[in-house]
Scaffold this motif. Structure first.
Motif, short mmCIF file in Angstrom:
data_model
loop_
_atom_site.label_atom_id
_atom_site.label_comp_id
_atom_site.label_asym_id
_atom_site.label_seq_id
_atom_site.Cartn_x
_atom_site.Cartn_y
_atom_site.Cartn_z
N UNK A 251 0.87 -1.18 0.00
CA UNK A 251 0.00 0.00 0.00
C UNK A 251 0.91 1.22 0.00
N UNK A 252 0.68 2.09 -0.98
CA UNK A 252 1.47 3.31 -1.12
C UNK A 252 0.52 4.50 -1.09
N UNK A 253 0.72 5.41 -0.16
CA UNK A 253 -0.08 6.63 -0.07
C UNK A 253 0.68 7.76 -0.75
N UNK A 254 0.03 8.39 -1.74
CA UNK A 254 0.65 9.46 -2.52
C UNK A 254 -0.12 10.76 -2.34
N UNK A 255 0.60 11.88 -2.29
CA UNK A 255 -0.01 13.19 -2.05
C UNK A 255 -0.17 13.96 -3.35
N UNK A 256 -1.34 14.56 -3.50
CA UNK A 256 -1.58 15.54 -4.56
C UNK A 256 -1.38 16.92 -3.95
N UNK A 257 -0.99 17.91 -4.75
CA UNK A 257 -0.72 19.24 -4.20
C UNK A 257 -1.89 19.88 -3.43
N UNK A 258 -3.13 19.52 -3.77
CA UNK A 258 -4.28 20.14 -3.10
C UNK A 258 -4.66 19.45 -1.80
N UNK A 259 -3.93 18.42 -1.40
CA UNK A 259 -4.25 17.69 -0.18
C UNK A 259 -4.93 16.36 -0.45
N UNK A 260 -5.44 16.15 -1.66
CA UNK A 260 -6.02 14.86 -2.01
C UNK A 260 -4.93 13.80 -2.08
N UNK A 261 -5.36 12.55 -2.05
CA UNK A 261 -4.39 11.46 -2.05
C UNK A 261 -4.80 10.36 -3.02
N UNK A 262 -3.80 9.63 -3.51
CA UNK A 262 -4.00 8.39 -4.23
C UNK A 262 -3.43 7.28 -3.36
N UNK A 263 -4.16 6.18 -3.27
CA UNK A 263 -3.66 4.99 -2.59
C UNK A 263 -3.41 3.95 -3.67
#
Length: 129
Positions: free
Chosen positions: A45-57
């Protein structure tokens, strides 16, 4: 009034974890928030950050079935990223070897958009805001 405020994260299951990790972190340059291997599920499981605070898992699961896409299946159709300049972002991706469709204009909003794919052929959209 809805109690929902925003999309917090979108979860994606990939067929090749290392290939997808490289695509999202090196090609798209998303920042890693956390990464964990779950031995009991043989899953990353990898949690990734978007610049606006949203995330992709980003998840890996052994023997996950392939995602039906064409013809379009029910469920998530595509994931759209807001960008300031579709043409510049498309050129940035193309310089990294990513195929990008021709830029189109949304007839309803007049906004420019285009599509590209992740390593598992998930359609990803660039939408000019």
């Amino acid at each position: 009034m809805s109690h929902l405020k925003a999309i917090h994260h979108v979860a994606l299951i990939c067929s090749d974890y290392q290939r997808s990790k490289a695509f999202y972190t090196q090609v798209l340059e998303l920042a890693v928030l956390a990464e964990q291997y779950r031995a009991e599920r043989d899953s990353w499981k990898l949690d990734l950050a978007l610049p606006d605070g949203g995330q992709l898992e980003l998840f890996s699961f052994p023997s996950a079935p392939a995602r039906p896409s064409y013809p379009e299946a029910q469920g998530l159709r595509h994931l759209a990223f807001a960008v300031a300049d579709v043409a510049a972002t498309a050129a940035w991706l193309q310089a990294k070897g990513i195929a990008v469709e021709p830029i189109r204009q949304d007839p309803a909003t007049g906004r420019l958009f285009t599509f590209f794919e992740d390593p598992d052929r998930l359609p990803l959209e660039l939408y000019q805001t």
